[in-house]
Design a protein around this motif. Structure first.
Motif, PDB file in Angstrom:
ATOM      1  N   ARG A 117      31.155 157.887 -25.062  1.00 28.56           N
ATOM      2  CA  ARG A 117      31.002 156.546 -25.628  1.00 28.56           C
ATOM      3  C   ARG A 117      32.129 156.167 -26.584  1.00 28.56           C
ATOM      4  O   ARG A 117      32.660 155.067 -26.499  1.00 28.56           O
ATOM      5  CB  ARG A 117      29.659 156.421 -26.348  1.00 28.56           C
ATOM      6  N   GLU A 118      32.475 157.068 -27.489  1.00 26.24           N
ATOM      7  CA  GLU A 118      33.384 156.698 -28.566  1.00 26.24           C
ATOM      8  C   GLU A 118      34.854 156.938 -28.242  1.00 26.24           C
ATOM      9  O   GLU A 118      35.712 156.206 -28.725  1.00 26.24           O
ATOM     10  CB  GLU A 118      33.001 157.442 -29.847  1.00 26.24           C
ATOM     11  N   GLN A 119      35.147 157.965 -27.452  1.00 23.36           N
ATOM     12  CA  GLN A 119      36.547 158.254 -27.172  1.00 23.36           C
ATOM     13  C   GLN A 119      36.992 157.757 -25.799  1.00 23.36           C
ATOM     14  O   GLN A 119      38.147 157.405 -25.616  1.00 23.36           O
ATOM     15  CB  GLN A 119      36.812 159.763 -27.291  1.00 23.36           C
ATOM     16  N   LEU A 120      36.087 157.735 -24.830  1.00 23.62           N
ATOM     17  CA  LEU A 120      36.463 157.339 -23.479  1.00 23.62           C
ATOM     18  C   LEU A 120      35.943 155.955 -23.098  1.00 23.62           C
ATOM     19  O   LEU A 120      36.197 155.470 -22.000  1.00 23.62           O
ATOM     20  CB  LEU A 120      35.962 158.392 -22.475  1.00 23.62           C
ATOM     21  N   ASP A 121      35.205 155.312 -23.991  1.00 21.56           N
ATOM     22  CA  ASP A 121      34.696 153.953 -23.810  1.00 21.56           C
ATOM     23  C   ASP A 121      33.836 153.806 -22.554  1.00 21.56           C
ATOM     24  O   ASP A 121      33.828 152.766 -21.912  1.00 21.56           O
ATOM     25  CB  ASP A 121      35.845 152.938 -23.808  1.00 21.56           C
ATOM     26  N   LEU A 122      33.102 154.870 -22.204  1.00 20.97           N
ATOM     27  CA  LEU A 122      32.129 154.810 -21.111  1.00 20.97           C
ATOM     28  C   LEU A 122      30.756 154.628 -21.762  1.00 20.97           C
ATOM     29  O   LEU A 122      30.057 155.587 -22.056  1.00 20.97           O
ATOM     30  CB  LEU A 122      32.183 156.091 -20.267  1.00 20.97           C
ATOM     31  N   VAL A 123      30.392 153.385 -21.998  1.00 19.54           N
ATOM     32  CA  VAL A 123      29.205 153.092 -22.797  1.00 19.54           C
ATOM     33  C   VAL A 123      27.935 152.918 -21.968  1.00 19.54           C
ATOM     34  O   VAL A 123      26.897 152.558 -22.504  1.00 19.54           O
ATOM     35  CB  VAL A 123      29.438 151.863 -23.699  1.00 19.54           C
ATOM     36  N   GLY A 124      28.009 153.193 -20.664  1.00 23.91           N
ATOM     37  CA  GLY A 124      26.797 153.147 -19.841  1.00 23.91           C
ATOM     38  C   GLY A 124      25.796 154.198 -20.266  1.00 23.91           C
ATOM     39  O   GLY A 124      24.588 153.956 -20.278  1.00 23.91           O
ATOM     40  N   THR A 125      26.278 155.367 -20.630  1.00 28.68           N
ATOM     41  CA  THR A 125      25.407 156.433 -21.110  1.00 28.68           C
ATOM     42  C   THR A 125      24.927 156.041 -22.499  1.00 28.68           C
ATOM     43  O   THR A 125      25.732 155.769 -23.381  1.00 28.68           O
ATOM     44  CB  THR A 125      26.177 157.771 -21.151  1.00 28.68           C
ATOM     45  N   LYS A 126      23.624 156.009 -22.697  1.00 29.39           N
ATOM     46  CA  LYS A 126      23.058 155.480 -23.939  1.00 29.39           C
ATOM     47  C   LYS A 126      22.670 156.571 -24.921  1.00 29.39           C
ATOM     48  O   LYS A 126      22.282 157.664 -24.539  1.00 29.39           O
ATOM     49  CB  LYS A 126      21.811 154.629 -23.643  1.00 29.39           C
ATOM     50  N   LYS A 127      22.757 156.217 -26.194  1.00 28.22           N
ATOM     51  CA  LYS A 127      22.279 157.087 -27.263  1.00 28.22           C
ATOM     52  C   LYS A 127      20.886 156.589 -27.623  1.00 28.22           C
ATOM     53  O   LYS A 127      20.723 155.512 -28.175  1.00 28.22           O
ATOM     54  CB  LYS A 127      23.206 157.025 -28.481  1.00 28.22           C
ATOM     55  N   GLY A 128      19.890 157.372 -27.253  1.00 32.52           N
ATOM     56  CA  GLY A 128      18.508 156.986 -27.527  1.00 32.52           C
ATOM     57  C   GLY A 128      18.007 157.695 -28.762  1.00 32.52           C
ATOM     58  O   GLY A 128      18.138 157.225 -29.877  1.00 32.52           O
ATOM     59  N   CYS A 129      17.459 158.876 -28.578  1.00 34.98           N
ATOM     60  CA  CYS A 129      16.854 159.615 -29.685  1.00 34.98           C
ATOM     61  C   CYS A 129      17.836 160.568 -30.362  1.00 34.98           C
ATOM     62  O   CYS A 129      17.624 160.969 -31.489  1.00 34.98           O
ATOM     63  CB  CYS A 129      15.658 160.409 -29.166  1.00 34.98           C
ATOM     64  N   ASP A 130      18.912 160.955 -29.668  1.00 36.28           N
ATOM     65  CA  ASP A 130      19.897 161.914 -30.169  1.00 36.28           C
ATOM     66  C   ASP A 130      19.288 163.293 -30.415  1.00 36.28           C
ATOM     67  O   ASP A 130      19.814 164.079 -31.182  1.00 36.28           O
ATOM     68  CB  ASP A 130      20.577 161.386 -31.434  1.00 36.28           C
ATOM     69  N   HIS A 131      18.146 163.566 -29.754  1.00 34.21           N
ATOM     70  CA  HIS A 131      17.461 164.861 -29.885  1.00 34.21           C
ATOM     71  C   HIS A 131      17.066 165.449 -28.538  1.00 34.21           C
ATOM     72  O   HIS A 131      16.300 166.399 -28.479  1.00 34.21           O
ATOM     73  CB  HIS A 131      16.206 164.719 -30.751  1.00 34.21           C
ATOM     74  N   GLY A 132      17.520 164.847 -27.440  1.00 40.25           N
ATOM     75  CA  GLY A 132      17.217 165.368 -26.115  1.00 40.25           C
ATOM     76  C   GLY A 132      15.804 165.119 -25.637  1.00 40.25           C
ATOM     77  O   GLY A 132      15.332 165.789 -24.726  1.00 40.25           O
ATOM     78  N   GLN A 133      15.122 164.141 -26.233  1.00 45.17           N
ATOM     79  CA  GLN A 133      13.731 163.905 -25.875  1.00 45.17           C
ATOM     80  C   GLN A 133      13.502 162.692 -24.987  1.00 45.17           C
ATOM     81  O   GLN A 133      12.460 162.593 -24.357  1.00 45.17           O
ATOM     82  CB  GLN A 133      12.895 163.754 -27.148  1.00 45.17           C
ATOM     83  N   CYS A 134      14.474 161.762 -24.914  1.00 44.44           N
ATOM     84  CA  CYS A 134      14.204 160.513 -24.192  1.00 44.44           C
ATOM     85  C   CYS A 134      14.936 160.396 -22.870  1.00 44.44           C
ATOM     86  O   CYS A 134      14.525 159.623 -22.001  1.00 44.44           O
ATOM     87  CB  CYS A 134      14.535 159.310 -25.070  1.00 44.44           C
ATOM     88  N   GLY A 135      16.035 161.113 -22.674  1.00 42.98           N
ATOM     89  CA  GLY A 135      16.764 161.078 -21.418  1.00 42.98           C
ATOM     90  C   GLY A 135      17.706 159.907 -21.244  1.00 42.98           C
ATOM     91  O   GLY A 135      18.339 159.783 -20.193  1.00 42.98           O
ATOM     92  N   ALA A 136      17.848 159.034 -22.240  1.00 42.79           N
ATOM     93  CA  ALA A 136      18.755 157.889 -22.117  1.00 42.79           C
ATOM     94  C   ALA A 136      20.204 158.328 -21.920  1.00 42.79           C
ATOM     95  O   ALA A 136      21.007 157.606 -21.353  1.00 42.79           O
ATOM     96  CB  ALA A 136      18.639 156.984 -23.342  1.00 42.79           C
ATOM     97  N   CYS A 137      20.528 159.531 -22.359  1.00 43.91           N
ATOM     98  CA  CYS A 137      21.901 160.039 -22.290  1.00 43.91           C
ATOM     99  C   CYS A 137      22.142 160.940 -21.083  1.00 43.91           C
ATOM    100  O   CYS A 137      23.184 161.599 -21.006  1.00 43.91           O
ATOM    101  CB  CYS A 137      22.231 160.800 -23.575  1.00 43.91           C
TER     102      CYS A 137
END
Length: 176
Positions: A42-62
């Motif tokens: 997201r931040e270095q390669l500007d591929l923002v399709g992958t989402k930051k959801g919970c940031d704990h591996g619980q939601c699968g958005a990433c």
């Protein structure tokens, strides 16, 4: 006696070289040891399709694919992907031709807000390649790591169920 920059620089601030294939393109990058794959994308390669959801591996958005298997990019350090083949939602389509799973998600309106959709798509593609889901119940169980806050689960299941046969990879080798 004063220290040189290299002597004074903590080891943890040293960037590590990694090589990976990202959506079919070879990339050579320098990353800090604590950089997650999600932040790299997201931040270095500007591929923002992958989402930051919970940031704990619980939601699968990433969820992305590493060597064809689904992983949570928020829990994976970028340095762990050295030599890997990565696919994000941006890499599923073939040019202007959507992946069959993407087509099925559109056909079945398998999203509402769309936030979880990239992770759902990557996970569903991996699910198809795993070949373990044969029933709606198995689809639900094997997709349980991907949460949808809007509750579009029936439509998501419908889309996956329709696209599974179109996405399965032929068996490699096997007993004759």
């Amino acid at each position: 006696m004063s220290a040189t920059l290299s002597e004074a620089t903590p080891v943890s601030f040293v960037r590590h070289p990694i090589r990976l294939t990202l959506n079919g393109q070879l990339r050579e990058l320098q990353v800090l040891p604590w950089t997650t794959l999600l932040d790299l994308l997201r931040e270095q390669l500007d591929l923002v399709g992958t989402k930051k959801g919970c940031d704990h591996g619980q939601c699968g958005a990433c969820t992305v694919l590493r060597d064809g298997k689904r992983i949570n990019a928020c829990l994976t350090l970028a340095v762990m992907c050295d030599g890997a083949q990565l696919t994000t939602v941006e890499g599923l389509a073939d040019g202007d031709r959507l992946h069959p799973m993407q087509q099925a998600f559109i056909k079945h309106d398998a999203f509402q807000c769309g936030y979880c959709t990239p992770g759902q798509l990557c996970s569903a593609v991996a699910l198809a390649h795993e070949g373990r889901a044969q029933t709606r119940e198995q689809i639900s169980e094997l997709m349980s790591g991907n949460l949808c806050r809007c509750g579009a689960y029936n439509n998501i299941r419908d889309a996956i169920e329709e696209a599974l046969p179109l996405c399965r990879q032929p068996e490699q080798g096997g007993d004759q």
